[in-house]
Motif scaffolding. Structure first.
Motif, PDB file in Angstrom:
ATOM      1  N   HIS A 186      19.164  10.577   8.773  1.00 41.23           N
ATOM      2  CA  HIS A 186      19.112  11.265   7.431  1.00 41.23           C
ATOM      3  C   HIS A 186      20.383  11.614   7.027  1.00 41.23           C
ATOM      4  O   HIS A 186      20.927  11.357   5.935  1.00 41.23           O
ATOM      5  CB  HIS A 186      18.190  12.612   7.215  1.00 41.23           C
ATOM      6  CG  HIS A 186      16.800  12.442   7.830  1.00 41.23           C
ATOM      7  ND1 HIS A 186      16.241  12.779   8.986  1.00 41.23           N
ATOM      8  CD2 HIS A 186      15.666  11.522   7.263  1.00 41.23           C
ATOM      9  CE1 HIS A 186      14.934  12.367   9.092  1.00 41.23           C
ATOM     10  NE2 HIS A 186      14.628  11.629   8.108  1.00 41.23           N
TER      11      HIS A 186
ATOM     12  N   THR B 185      20.088  26.140   9.303  1.00 37.97           N
ATOM     13  CA  THR B 185      19.354  25.680   8.353  1.00 37.97           C
ATOM     14  C   THR B 185      19.078  26.459   6.969  1.00 37.97           C
ATOM     15  O   THR B 185      18.322  26.263   6.208  1.00 37.97           O
ATOM     16  CB  THR B 185      17.813  24.885   8.582  1.00 37.97           C
ATOM     17  OG1 THR B 185      17.273  26.010   9.136  1.00 37.97           O
ATOM     18  CG2 THR B 185      18.162  24.018   9.640  1.00 37.97           C
TER      19      THR B 185
ATOM     20  N   ARG C 291       7.347  13.188   2.612  1.00 35.64           N
ATOM     21  CA  ARG C 291       8.163  14.200   3.211  1.00 35.64           C
ATOM     22  C   ARG C 291       9.595  13.960   2.632  1.00 35.64           C
ATOM     23  O   ARG C 291       9.861  12.651   2.684  1.00 35.64           O
ATOM     24  CB  ARG C 291       7.971  13.795   4.553  1.00 35.64           C
ATOM     25  CG  ARG C 291       8.730  15.097   5.738  1.00 35.64           C
ATOM     26  CD  ARG C 291       8.531  15.007   6.904  1.00 35.64           C
ATOM     27  NE  ARG C 291       7.238  14.920   7.341  1.00 35.64           N
ATOM     28  CZ  ARG C 291       6.502  14.485   8.433  1.00 35.64           C
ATOM     29  NH1 ARG C 291       7.246  13.648   9.211  1.00 35.64           N
ATOM     30  NH2 ARG C 291       5.317  14.354   8.574  1.00 35.64           N
TER      31      ARG C 291
ATOM     32  N   CYS D 191      19.469  19.419   9.610  1.00 36.63           N
ATOM     33  CA  CYS D 191      18.789  18.688   8.859  1.00 36.63           C
ATOM     34  C   CYS D 191      17.237  19.220   9.277  1.00 36.63           C
ATOM     35  O   CYS D 191      16.913  19.343  10.456  1.00 36.63           O
ATOM     36  CB  CYS D 191      18.553  17.049   9.419  1.00 36.63           C
ATOM     37  SG  CYS D 191      17.827  15.849   8.553  1.00 36.63           S
ATOM     38  N   SER D 192      16.452  19.354   8.097  1.00 37.04           N
ATOM     39  CA  SER D 192      15.014  19.977   8.351  1.00 37.04           C
ATOM     40  C   SER D 192      14.218  19.455   7.186  1.00 37.04           C
ATOM     41  O   SER D 192      14.834  18.929   6.038  1.00 37.04           O
ATOM     42  CB  SER D 192      14.919  21.395   8.294  1.00 37.04           C
ATOM     43  OG  SER D 192      15.558  22.057   7.208  1.00 37.04           O
ATOM     44  N   THR D 193      12.979  19.442   7.361  1.00 36.12           N
ATOM     45  CA  THR D 193      12.019  19.314   6.197  1.00 36.12           C
ATOM     46  C   THR D 193      12.089  20.327   5.056  1.00 36.12           C
ATOM     47  O   THR D 193      12.826  21.439   5.394  1.00 36.12           O
ATOM     48  CB  THR D 193      10.534  19.041   6.548  1.00 36.12           C
ATOM     49  OG1 THR D 193      10.014  20.430   7.124  1.00 36.12           O
ATOM     50  CG2 THR D 193      10.466  18.107   7.779  1.00 36.12           C
TER      51      THR D 193
ATOM     52  N   CYS E  19      14.380  18.531  12.048  1.00 32.79           N
ATOM     53  CA  CYS E  19      14.382  16.987  12.135  1.00 32.79           C
ATOM     54  C   CYS E  19      14.360  16.530  13.413  1.00 32.79           C
ATOM     55  O   CYS E  19      15.133  17.223  14.515  1.00 32.79           O
ATOM     56  CB  CYS E  19      15.705  16.450  11.419  1.00 32.79           C
ATOM     57  SG  CYS E  19      15.756  14.594  11.865  1.00 32.79           S
TER      58      CYS E  19
ATOM     59  N   SER F 199      11.888  10.437   3.753  1.00 33.83           N
ATOM     60  CA  SER F 199      11.392  10.335   5.169  1.00 33.83           C
ATOM     61  C   SER F 199      11.568   8.918   5.053  1.00 33.83           C
ATOM     62  O   SER F 199      10.867   8.355   4.113  1.00 33.83           O
ATOM     63  CB  SER F 199      10.255  10.915   5.307  1.00 33.83           C
ATOM     64  OG  SER F 199       9.654  10.379   6.729  1.00 33.83           O
TER      65      SER F 199
ATOM     66  N   SER G  37      19.465  17.784   4.366  1.00 28.19           N
ATOM     67  CA  SER G  37      20.483  17.493   5.047  1.00 28.19           C
ATOM     68  C   SER G  37      21.748  18.184   4.681  1.00 28.19           C
ATOM     69  O   SER G  37      22.017  18.005   3.797  1.00 28.19           O
ATOM     70  CB  SER G  37      20.599  16.034   5.525  1.00 28.19           C
ATOM     71  OG  SER G  37      19.421  15.503   5.916  1.00 28.19           O
TER      72      SER G  37
ATOM     73  N   TYR H 244      13.650  15.438   3.622  1.00 32.74           N
ATOM     74  CA  TYR H 244      14.598  16.340   4.529  1.00 32.74           C
ATOM     75  C   TYR H 244      15.889  16.638   3.683  1.00 32.74           C
ATOM     76  O   TYR H 244      16.257  16.390   3.038  1.00 32.74           O
ATOM     77  CB  TYR H 244      15.134  15.439   5.760  1.00 32.74           C
ATOM     78  CG  TYR H 244      13.948  15.092   6.643  1.00 32.74           C
ATOM     79  CD1 TYR H 244      13.865  15.844   7.774  1.00 32.74           C
ATOM     80  CD2 TYR H 244      13.069  14.144   6.593  1.00 32.74           C
ATOM     81  CE1 TYR H 244      12.717  15.604   8.933  1.00 32.74           C
ATOM     82  CE2 TYR H 244      12.186  13.540   7.553  1.00 32.74           C
ATOM     83  CZ  TYR H 244      11.971  14.307   8.526  1.00 32.74           C
ATOM     84  OH  TYR H 244      10.895  14.481   9.475  1.00 32.74           O
TER      85      TYR H 244
END
Length: 173
Positions: free
Chosen positions: A85, A134, A52, A67-69, A75, A46, A56, A54
């Motif tokens: 990202h 995701t 944090r 794209c997500s954490t 995201c 991040s 991707s 991500y």
């Protein structure tokens, strides 16, 4: 001929062929990048929160992106187009594997033949790719964590084939 006699040399070896990076990369922003499972995928730090990361990805052929954490929160920047990202992931993949290999894997052809990170991103976003799911985030993040576990090992001279993506200068404690 018995099956055991028919084994190739690489099937009997405890090592795999290691592909050297196209150019050295810095691992602070994108510590993990891979071409696997029909996607360019990886872990991206991040820009605002050091704790944090991500996960991707871009699908080959369709350029569907996700794209997500690491705990599956979406995201905020990936709304209808590639977020920063994903752009960083493409740039680092080009450094790791070379632009030609990344473009071939993603089935991306630039009209003028120029292959670089921004050129690939421009070509893919021009096709208006859809946001993908995701579902790949968990296995990608799990592989990343498994690779990080190698940093806890004592330094040895024996090869660690799964570490081929990690620059050798960082393997020494």
């Amino acid at each position: 001929m018995h099956r055991r006699d028919a084994l190739t040399v690489w099937e009997r070896a405890s090592v795999v062929r290691v592909v050297s990076p196209a150019r050295p990369r810095k691992l602070a922003k994108v510590p993990f990048v891979e071409l696997a499972d029909g996607r360019l995928q990886g872990v991206v730090s991040s820009g605002s929160d050091i704790g944090r990361v991500y996960v991707s990805s871009i699908a080959a052929g369709t350029y569907a992106f996700a794209c997500s954490t690491n705990n599956n929160r979406p995201c905020g920047g990936a709304r209808g187009t590639f977020c920063n990202h994903i752009r960083a992931l493409v740039g680092e993949a080009v450094l790791q594997y070379g632009a030609g290999r990344v473009a071939r894997y993603l089935k991306a052809e630039t009209p003028d033949g120029e292959l670089d990170g921004p050129g690939l991103v421009s070509m893919m976003t021009a096709t208006r790719p859809a946001q993908g799911d995701t579902s790949a985030a968990a296995p990608v993040f799990s592989r990343f964590l498994r690779h990080l576990a190698y940093l806890e090992l004592e330094p040895v001279t024996a090869p660690l084939p799964e570490m081929h993506w990690f620059p050798p200068t960082r393997m020494v404690a």
